[in-house]
Enzyme design. Structure first.
Site, PDB file in Angstrom:
ATOM      1  N   LYS A 122       9.677   7.127   7.316  1.00  0.00           N
ATOM      2  CA  LYS A 122      10.055   6.141   8.326  1.00  0.00           C
ATOM      3  C   LYS A 122      11.178   5.248   7.832  1.00  0.00           C
ATOM      4  O   LYS A 122      11.270   4.963   6.643  1.00  0.00           O
ATOM      5  CB  LYS A 122       8.798   5.280   8.592  1.00  0.00           C
ATOM      6  CG  LYS A 122       8.867   4.370   9.767  1.00  0.00           C
ATOM      7  CD  LYS A 122       8.378   5.014  11.038  1.00  0.00           C
ATOM      8  CE  LYS A 122       8.627   4.144  12.249  1.00  0.00           C
ATOM      9  NZ  LYS A 122      10.056   4.079  12.613  1.00  0.00           N
ATOM     10  N   LYS A 142       8.093  -0.706   0.931  1.00  0.00           N
ATOM     11  CA  LYS A 142       7.661  -1.596   2.016  1.00  0.00           C
ATOM     12  C   LYS A 142       6.409  -1.049   2.708  1.00  0.00           C
ATOM     13  O   LYS A 142       5.431  -1.753   2.889  1.00  0.00           O
ATOM     14  CB  LYS A 142       8.817  -1.694   3.025  1.00  0.00           C
ATOM     15  CG  LYS A 142       8.628  -2.710   4.112  1.00  0.00           C
ATOM     16  CD  LYS A 142       9.770  -2.664   5.122  1.00  0.00           C
ATOM     17  CE  LYS A 142      11.149  -2.770   4.498  1.00  0.00           C
ATOM     18  NZ  LYS A 142      12.221  -2.992   5.490  1.00  0.00           N
ATOM     19  N   LYS A 160      15.831   6.412   5.560  1.00  0.00           N
ATOM     20  CA  LYS A 160      16.794   5.529   6.213  1.00  0.00           C
ATOM     21  C   LYS A 160      17.973   6.337   6.678  1.00  0.00           C
ATOM     22  O   LYS A 160      18.316   7.360   6.069  1.00  0.00           O
ATOM     23  CB  LYS A 160      17.285   4.469   5.230  1.00  0.00           C
ATOM     24  CG  LYS A 160      17.856   3.258   5.902  1.00  0.00           C
ATOM     25  CD  LYS A 160      16.738   2.338   6.352  1.00  0.00           C
ATOM     26  CE  LYS A 160      17.201   1.047   6.910  1.00  0.00           C
ATOM     27  NZ  LYS A 160      16.119   0.048   6.849  1.00  0.00           N
TER      28      LYS A 160
HETATM   29  N1  GLU Z   1      14.868  -1.044  10.046  1.00  0.00           N
HETATM   30  C1  GLU Z   1      13.647  -1.770   9.872  1.00  0.00           C
HETATM   31  C2  GLU Z   1      13.375  -2.005   8.407  1.00  0.00           C
HETATM   32  O1  GLU Z   1      14.259  -2.025   7.590  1.00  0.00           O
HETATM   33  C3  GLU Z   1      12.490  -1.123  10.628  1.00  0.00           C
HETATM   34  C4  GLU Z   1      12.089   0.220  10.142  1.00  0.00           C
HETATM   35  C5  GLU Z   1      11.054   0.905  11.038  1.00  0.00           C
HETATM   36  O2  GLU Z   1      10.473   0.266  11.901  1.00  0.00           O
HETATM   37  O3  GLU Z   1      10.862   2.099  10.812  1.00  0.00           O
HETATM   38  O4  GLU Z   1      12.275  -2.264   8.012  1.00  0.00           O
END
Ligand code: GLU
Length: 476
Positions: free
Chosen positions: A73, A97, A109
């Site tokens: 994700k 995270k 990403k």
């Molecule tokens: N782009 C956001 C982040 O850096 C959200 C990522 C997501 O919801 O998958 O956490």
């Protein structure tokens, strides 16, 4: 030696340096530490789109950092600064995270080198669909393998196009909507996702201020009320965090910094009005809610209680770290503090609530959206009215037994069954609270022997241990 004589590493190297710092506190084999640290793969694609009568070539990336849990994700960023080093660093941060907040995903990403302001909405749609096509055909967008979301420069609109593109290419996939999160409500989104990262920042700060010992470590006192806050970056995350902290916690937003100037008001800026102004004028120039200052550098270094970098990586670096005048920094952006700056700030006693925890609200609610899409039902749909009926029964019985009427306001609040937004907020609050409690426990535990031990290292240790445990269970 002045700190700025040292050379700044790249974003990826900076994340690795902070990772390695945590590894030194852990009992983990070198081989496994290396396996977790490296980025599994990065796909680079160059594609052409015919626009304005000619071909335009775009470069995009999707990086997969760790597949210990799937889907992987992470957002898709649209910016001219996008490059391989950056997506890989951001993908790594996604792994940590998700692990810190116990969201069962690996890290990924994506990025596209584009300035979205250069293109019209129709053009952006064509570019996005083409990029999505390239990623979908390689399973780099897929509900069970890789699920993007918004990031800098992207939002609901792009996610809706991506979801639709996936659906067109997978017409019989009943779970197609779960291929991307951060979608608009009418395209399978969830209530509360847009503001989730900002809301998470608010919850993280509330968690911090719940523990007097932690507040004391930062040299601050009391609660969020009246705290002077500088917000750098007034996009989705910075705006929502500032708004909630002001409206609900009585904090004072003294500075709002944007790329083309900042707004300053020591008495506190009215955040919603500032947003309305900025949306309309594209700058704070002539805005009467505070003083407009074109040069934001000194504003970033102004005295405050809490600094919220909510724009992009590397903004607190060796050049300015020793002039940052905040007791507490909460990293709303990913990687706003470089590894070198982190060291300078640690020595100064600045407390940093690290990105991988602080801004995890977005991915947490993305997780709820993904679950909603897979279950094909809105949260609360089955139980809400049943809950209300039970509450009403209890109230009526209390009123009958005591021959007393309860207040109308209380009854209304108590009887109301939980709707989707209430449940999303409750799930997010619970996630932020639980993760903070675990993180601070490690922090205080290790700090008693090593005063230099910080919250970021605590977060890394928790994340790395969780990923290591799942690799071990997988038998890799
Ligand atoms: N782009 C956001 C982040 O850096 C959200 C990522 C997501 O919801 O998958 O956490």
């Amino acid at each position: 030696m002045s700190s700025n004589n040292r050379k700044e590493p790249s974003f990826r190297q900076s994340v690795d340096a902070l990772y390695n710092r945590a590894i030194r506190h852990m009992n983990i084999s070198e081989g496994l530490a290396e396996k977790i640290r490296v980025c599994n793969s990065t796909y680079t694609v160059r594609f052409g789109v015919k626009l304005r009568g000619d071909f335009h070539t775009f470069t995009g990336y999707r990086s997969v950092h760790s597949e210990h849990a799937e889907p992987v994700k992470g957002g898709i960023r649209y910016a001219m600064s996008v490059n391989q080093d950056e997506v890989e660093a951001l993908a790594a941060l996604m792994t940590y995270k998700c692990a810190v907040v116990e969201v069962p995903f690996g890290g990924s990403k994506g990025g596209l080198r584009i300035n979205p302001r250069d293109w019209s909405e129709d053009e952006l749609e064509r570019i996005t669909r083409r990029f999505a096509f390239e990623l979908i055909k390689r399973d780099l967008i897929n509900p069970s393998q890789n699920v993007p979301a918004p990031d800098m420069g992207t939002g609901e609109k792009e996610m809706a196009w991506i979801a639709d593109q996936y659906k067109r290419m997978n017409t019989t996939d009943i779970d197609a909507r779960a291929c991307v999160t951060g979608k608009p409500l009418n395209a399978g989104g969830i209530r509360g996702r847009t503001e989730a990262t900002g809301r998470g920042i608010q919850y993280a700060l509330r968690d911090f201020f719940r523990y007097p010992e932690d507040v004391k470590a930062s040299g601050l006192k009391g609660d969020l009320k009246g705290k002077r806050i500088i917000v750098q970056g007034f996009g989705n995350v910075g705006y929502h965090a500032a708004k909630f902290l002001q409206e609900e916690d009585d904090a004072k937003i003294t500075h709002i910094l944007e790329y083309n100037g900042g707004l300053v008001n020591p008495k506190g800026i009215k955040v919603q009005e500032a947003k309305d102004w900025f949306t309309h004028h594209g700058s704070f120039k002539d805005c009467e809610l505070g003083e407009f200052v074109e040069e934001t550098k000194p504003l970033f270094e102004a005295e405050c209680d809490i600094l919220i970098p909510a724009a992009m990586e590397g903004v607190i670096n060796l050049e300015n770290a020793d002039r940052i005048d905040a007791n507490l920094i909460i990293e709303a952006a990913n990687g706003p503090v470089t590894a070198g700056a982190d060291e300078v700030l640690r020595k100064k006693g600045t407390v940093i609530i690290p990105d991988m925890y602080a801004n995890a609200g977005g991915v947490t609610v993305s997780y709820f959206e993904w679950v909603k899409n897979l279950s094909h039902i809105r949260f609360g749909r089955m139980q809400r009215r049943e809950e209300e009926a039970r509450h009403r029964m209890l109230i009526e019985e209390i009123e009958r037994a005591t021959s007393n009427k309860l207040s109308k306001a209380f009854k209304e609040r108590y009887i109301k069954g939980a709707d989707e937004l209430t449940l999303v907020r409750s799930g997010l609050d619970d996630t932020m609270r639980g993760s903070y409690a675990t993180m601070r426990e490690t922090w205080h535990d290790k700090r008693s022997d090593d005063p230099d031990f910080d919250l970021r290292t605590a977060a890394y240790i928790i994340a790395i241990q969780r990923v290591a445990d799942s690799y071990k269970a997988l038998g890799l």
